[in-house]
Write an enzyme that holds these catalytic residues in place. Sequence first.
Site, PDB file in Angstrom:
ATOM      1  NE  ARG A  54      51.614  86.854   0.318  1.00 46.37           N
ATOM      2  CZ  ARG A  54      51.182  86.250   1.402  1.00 46.37           C
ATOM      3  NH1 ARG A  54      51.823  86.343   2.514  1.00 46.37           N
ATOM      4  NH2 ARG A  54      50.093  85.521   1.353  1.00 46.37           N
ATOM      5  CB  THR A  55      53.159  91.065  -5.011  1.00 50.67           C
ATOM      6  OG1 THR A  55      53.747  89.842  -4.583  1.00 50.67           O
ATOM      7  CG2 THR A  55      54.149  91.818  -5.865  1.00 50.67           C
ATOM      8  CE  LYS A  82      33.151  97.376 -20.929  1.00 50.04           C
ATOM      9  NZ  LYS A  82      33.181  98.848 -20.868  1.00 50.04           N
ATOM     10  NE  ARG A 104      52.211  88.621  -9.237  1.00 47.33           N
ATOM     11  CZ  ARG A 104      52.292  88.081  -8.020  1.00 47.33           C
ATOM     12  NH1 ARG A 104      51.270  87.443  -7.498  1.00 47.33           N
ATOM     13  NH2 ARG A 104      53.396  88.214  -7.324  1.00 47.33           N
ATOM     14  CG  HIS A 132      58.154  87.737  -7.658  1.00 53.87           C
ATOM     15  ND1 HIS A 132      58.067  89.112  -7.587  1.00 53.87           N
ATOM     16  CD2 HIS A 132      57.183  87.264  -6.833  1.00 53.87           C
ATOM     17  CE1 HIS A 132      57.086  89.431  -6.746  1.00 53.87           C
ATOM     18  NE2 HIS A 132      56.540  88.340  -6.282  1.00 53.87           N
TER      19      HIS A 132
END
Lengths: 316, 177
Positions: A54-55, A82, A104, A132
Site C-alpha cells: 500500500r505505501t 550484482k 523504504r 513512518h
Amino acid sequence: MKHLLSTHDLSIDNIVAILDTADHMTEINARPVAKVPALRGRTVASVFFEDSTRTRLSFESAAKRLSADTMTFSAASSSVNKGESLRDTIETLSAMGVDAFVVRHKSSGVPAAITQWTGASVINAGDGWHQHPTQALLDTYTITRSFGLKDSLQGRSIAIVGDIKHSRVARSDIDVFTRLGAEVILVAPPTLLPHNIATWGVKTASSIDEVVGKVDVLYMLRMQFERMDSGVIPGLAEYSSRFALTPARARLLSPHALVMHPGPMNRGIEMVVDPSDLPGSRILQQVANGVSVRMAVLFTILGGGATATLQQGVDA
Amino acid sequence: MQNPSTEILGADDVSRAITRIAHEIIERNSDLNSVVIVGMQTGGTWIAERLCEAIERITNGTVLPLGAVDISMYRDDFSLRPIVLSAPTDIPVDLTERRVVLVDDVLFTGRTVRAALEALNDHGRPRAVQLAVMVDRGHRELPIRPDYVGKNIPTHPTDEVSVSVNGVFVTTHAESV
C-alpha cells in the site's frame, strides 16, 4: 520543507498545514477526473528495499494524480543483486533527474543518509523500527476528519494495541497524537514495549480488555513475525487471548469509537473479527486517505518553487 | 512609501454593477436553466454569490447552481513562485452541456482564467464558458477577453487593484509614476 524524514521534523503548524492541503486533495480524488497538473515535469522515484503494497502504490498514485512522472526501483529486481551499493544506486538514479526519492529500508536512518548523496528531496516511507511519518499523518487525518476536527485531538483517547517495540508506525503515531493533545495508551505485553517507554509520556495497559470500552480510537498493529526474535511472546494463541480484537470485544466498543489498522492485517491473530462487520472500522478509509495525504506531502515538498535538480556528481 | 489608494467605484457602484451584469447574463442566456455560476477562489466567490442572488431576484425565483473553483494546482508558474492554496474547489453539478459563467474580481494577465478553464474541464465539458469580472485592468498576456465587465480601468502593471463590497480601489506605487 525539503525532506520528510521523521514526524519530529514537523511542527504542529506543519502538520495542520499538510492536513489542510490533504482536504484539497480529497476533493480532487472525488472528481470524475482525479488528476491535476500541479507537479507536471517533476519526477518522483520510489526506492523500496523492503516489501510493501500500500505505501508504494499509494505514493505512486499520489504522484500520478499530481501529474508527476514516476520511477520505481525495487531492490529485488535491481543491480543491488550484482553488488551495487546503496550510495551508487541513489547517485545513479539522481543522475537521471529525480526531484524526490520515496525511500523504504529495513535499517533505521537510511533515508537520512540518502540526503547526503543527492540534491533531491527525500521522503521516508518507513525505515526499520524508526519512523513512518506519512502513516502518522494519514492516521491523524483519518481520526481528525472522522470526528469533525481540524487541528487538535485534545480530549480524545487512543489505544495502540500490539507490537509497539518493533513498530515504526507506533513511534510516528505516538509522537503526532500526543503533540496534538490526545491521550495515548499502549496495550502490549512488556516484552513488546520499548525499554525506555517511561520517557514517552504515554500510559500502558496489559490487556485489550482494560481499554476496549473506554477509548475513542482502537488502533490495532500488525504482529510482525519477520522482526520477531523467538521468545518475546509465549505463543500466538496466548497473544490473541489478551490482545486480539474479537467479536465479543468489538461489542464493547463505544458507539462512536473508530477501529484502525495500518495493514497488512493478520486475520485470526490480532484481527479475529472481520473489519467489514465493524461500523467503526476506518481501515479502508485509511488507505483512501493515504493517497490524499501523500499527495499533500509531495505537493508541499515539490510544489513550493523547487526546481529539478539535474544532478550533482555528473557535472563534477 | 505607502501611497494612498484611490476609490474608483464606491459600494453602491459595485452593487449596481452586479445587478447590471445579472441582467446581462439573463439577456444573453435564453436557456437560463443551463447556466452555472462559478466563482474563482477566493476573490470571485462573493461576487458569484451576489450574482446568483440578483438573478433570483430579477427572475422572481430562478436559483442557479453556484460553485467555486480553486486554480492553484493549475497555475503555469509553479517554478516561479510558491503555490498558495486557497479554499477547495466545490462544483455542485456535472458541467457537461452546461453554460458556465466564470466570475472573478480582477482580470489582469489572463493566466488565472487560463488555469480556471483547465480546472473546469476536469468537471465535465461545458457547452460554453463566459467570463464575468468586476474590473478589467488590461495588460493581457493571453488571448482572453471578458463577456461581462463591471468597470474598465486603465492601470500601470505595478498598480494594485482591490475589489470588495466596499468598492474598487487602486494603489499606485511610487516607482511607477
